[in-house]
Scaffold this motif. Structure first.
Motif, PDB file in Angstrom:
ATOM      1  N   LYS A 189       0.811  -1.213   0.000  1.00  0.00           N
ATOM      2  CA  LYS A 189       0.000   0.000   0.000  1.00  0.00           C
ATOM      3  C   LYS A 189       0.851   1.272   0.000  1.00  0.00           C
ATOM      4  O   LYS A 189       0.375   2.340  -0.369  1.00  0.00           O
ATOM      5  CB  LYS A 189      -0.939   0.010   1.209  1.00  0.00           C
ATOM      6  N   SER A 190       2.096   1.186   0.417  1.00  0.00           N
ATOM      7  CA  SER A 190       2.931   2.381   0.473  1.00  0.00           C
ATOM      8  C   SER A 190       4.300   2.226  -0.183  1.00  0.00           C
ATOM      9  O   SER A 190       4.926   3.216  -0.534  1.00  0.00           O
ATOM     10  CB  SER A 190       3.125   2.819   1.937  1.00  0.00           C
ATOM     11  N   PHE A 213       3.282  -3.710 -14.979  1.00  0.00           N
ATOM     12  CA  PHE A 213       4.621  -3.525 -14.426  1.00  0.00           C
ATOM     13  C   PHE A 213       4.481  -2.891 -13.052  1.00  0.00           C
ATOM     14  O   PHE A 213       3.461  -2.281 -12.722  1.00  0.00           O
ATOM     15  CB  PHE A 213       5.536  -2.712 -15.351  1.00  0.00           C
ATOM     16  N   ALA A 214       5.506  -3.074 -12.233  1.00  0.00           N
ATOM     17  CA  ALA A 214       5.466  -2.574 -10.865  1.00  0.00           C
ATOM     18  C   ALA A 214       6.815  -1.987 -10.483  1.00  0.00           C
ATOM     19  O   ALA A 214       7.868  -2.395 -10.990  1.00  0.00           O
ATOM     20  CB  ALA A 214       5.094  -3.692  -9.895  1.00  0.00           C
ATOM     21  N   ILE A 215       6.778  -1.002  -9.575  1.00  0.00           N
ATOM     22  CA  ILE A 215       7.983  -0.377  -9.042  1.00  0.00           C
ATOM     23  C   ILE A 215       7.904  -0.452  -7.523  1.00  0.00           C
ATOM     24  O   ILE A 215       6.897  -0.066  -6.924  1.00  0.00           O
ATOM     25  CB  ILE A 215       8.106   1.087  -9.493  1.00  0.00           C
ATOM     26  N   GLY A 250      12.590  11.206   5.973  1.00  0.00           N
ATOM     27  CA  GLY A 250      11.182  10.896   5.786  1.00  0.00           C
ATOM     28  C   GLY A 250      10.915  10.645   4.322  1.00  0.00           C
ATOM     29  O   GLY A 250      11.636  11.167   3.461  1.00  0.00           O
ATOM     30  N   TYR A 251       9.889   9.842   4.007  1.00  0.00           N
ATOM     31  CA  TYR A 251       9.679   9.438   2.624  1.00  0.00           C
ATOM     32  C   TYR A 251       8.201   9.371   2.280  1.00  0.00           C
ATOM     33  O   TYR A 251       7.358   9.128   3.134  1.00  0.00           O
ATOM     34  CB  TYR A 251      10.296   8.061   2.363  1.00  0.00           C
ATOM     35  N   SER A 252       7.911   9.559   1.001  1.00  0.00           N
ATOM     36  CA  SER A 252       6.562   9.342   0.491  1.00  0.00           C
ATOM     37  C   SER A 252       6.671   8.903  -0.961  1.00  0.00           C
ATOM     38  O   SER A 252       7.412   9.497  -1.750  1.00  0.00           O
ATOM     39  CB  SER A 252       5.730  10.625   0.592  1.00  0.00           C
ATOM     40  N   PHE A 253       5.952   7.845  -1.296  1.00  0.00           N
ATOM     41  CA  PHE A 253       6.002   7.237  -2.626  1.00  0.00           C
ATOM     42  C   PHE A 253       4.662   7.460  -3.311  1.00  0.00           C
ATOM     43  O   PHE A 253       3.612   7.172  -2.737  1.00  0.00           O
ATOM     44  CB  PHE A 253       6.277   5.735  -2.465  1.00  0.00           C
ATOM     45  N   THR A 254       4.682   7.983  -4.518  1.00  0.00           N
ATOM     46  CA  THR A 254       3.426   8.272  -5.208  1.00  0.00           C
ATOM     47  C   THR A 254       3.533   7.947  -6.686  1.00  0.00           C
ATOM     48  O   THR A 254       4.627   7.804  -7.233  1.00  0.00           O
ATOM     49  CB  THR A 254       3.035   9.755  -5.024  1.00  0.00           C
ATOM     50  N   ALA A 286       6.175   7.086 -11.326  1.00  0.00           N
ATOM     51  CA  ALA A 286       6.417   6.910  -9.893  1.00  0.00           C
ATOM     52  C   ALA A 286       7.449   7.922  -9.420  1.00  0.00           C
ATOM     53  O   ALA A 286       8.341   8.327 -10.172  1.00  0.00           O
ATOM     54  CB  ALA A 286       6.907   5.491  -9.590  1.00  0.00           C
ATOM     55  N   ALA A 287       7.323   8.331  -8.155  1.00  0.00           N
ATOM     56  CA  ALA A 287       8.293   9.245  -7.567  1.00  0.00           C
ATOM     57  C   ALA A 287       8.391   8.988  -6.069  1.00  0.00           C
ATOM     58  O   ALA A 287       7.377   8.819  -5.386  1.00  0.00           O
ATOM     59  CB  ALA A 287       7.905  10.697  -7.822  1.00  0.00           C
TER      60      ALA A 287
END
Length: 201
Positions: A56-57, A103-105, A139-143, A160-161
């Protein structure tokens, strides 16, 4: 957790996801070429729970209908610091075959070795990427993309970033293939950015 184990779990996740996709996604394609966020079924969620990865993250997966004639999904990863491109982290191709529909990252932070690790995978291609973690990144955030996007040949699309915080805060928003200014603003307003794009060739 060791780097070998992290890489293994990423491969297990991608293999499991793509195996399930062969039977659950065949009837969902539209005529136009597109990328859309993959929505997990309850069965997939249970299966993926064994990988010990937070899908989920830490994972962004897409259902894909490649443009006619495409043989490769060219993936490029670039690292930005304080709005400036510092170095291209990676570039490589995912094979577009008849079985190519996803595809997935994934990403993982290894604080022991101070590394940021990514994995890009499709039905038959798996690519590992490793970068040095900035010392101040805490700290991190994946979107990624929030909704279905149409795609065409020979044009790079942000997919993705990973945004990193240095204590000053981060700004996060879904990526867009229609408005380049959204991505530019996110790059300029965040201390650390790892941006992934895909281009069909």
């Amino acid at each position: 957790m060791t780097k070998r184990m992290i890489a293994l779990l990423s491969v297990v996740f991608i293999a499991a996801l793509f195996f399930m996709s062969q039977t659950s996604l065949a009837s969902k394609w539209t005529a136009s070429a597109s990328i859309k966020p993959h929505h997990y079924s309850k069965h997939e969620e249970k299966m993926l729970a064994v990988t010990n990865l937070d899908y989920k993250s830490n994972i962004i997966a897409y259902d894909v209908k490649a443009p006619n004639g495409a043989t490769e999904a060219y993936v490029k990863a670039t690292y930005y610091e304080k709005g400036k491109a510092k170095q291209p982290l990676f570039s490589g191709g995912l094979t577009v075959s008849k079985e190519f529909n996803m595809f997935a990252i994934t990403y993982k932070i290894d604080d022991d070795t101070h590394k940021v690790m990514f994995n890009v995978g499709s039905n038959d291609t798996n690519l590992g990427i490793e970068a040095k973690k900035p010392k101040k990144m805490n700290g991190y955030s994946f979107t990624g993309l929030e909704k279905k996007q149409k795609v065409k040949m020979n044009k790079p699309y942000p997919v993705a970033a990973l945004f990193g915080d240095d204590g000053s805060g981060i700004r996060v928003a879904p990526l867009s293939t229609d408005d380049e200014e959204v991505v530019k603003e996110l790059i300029s307003s965040n201390p650390y950015v790892y941006l992934f794009t895909v281009e069909f060739k």
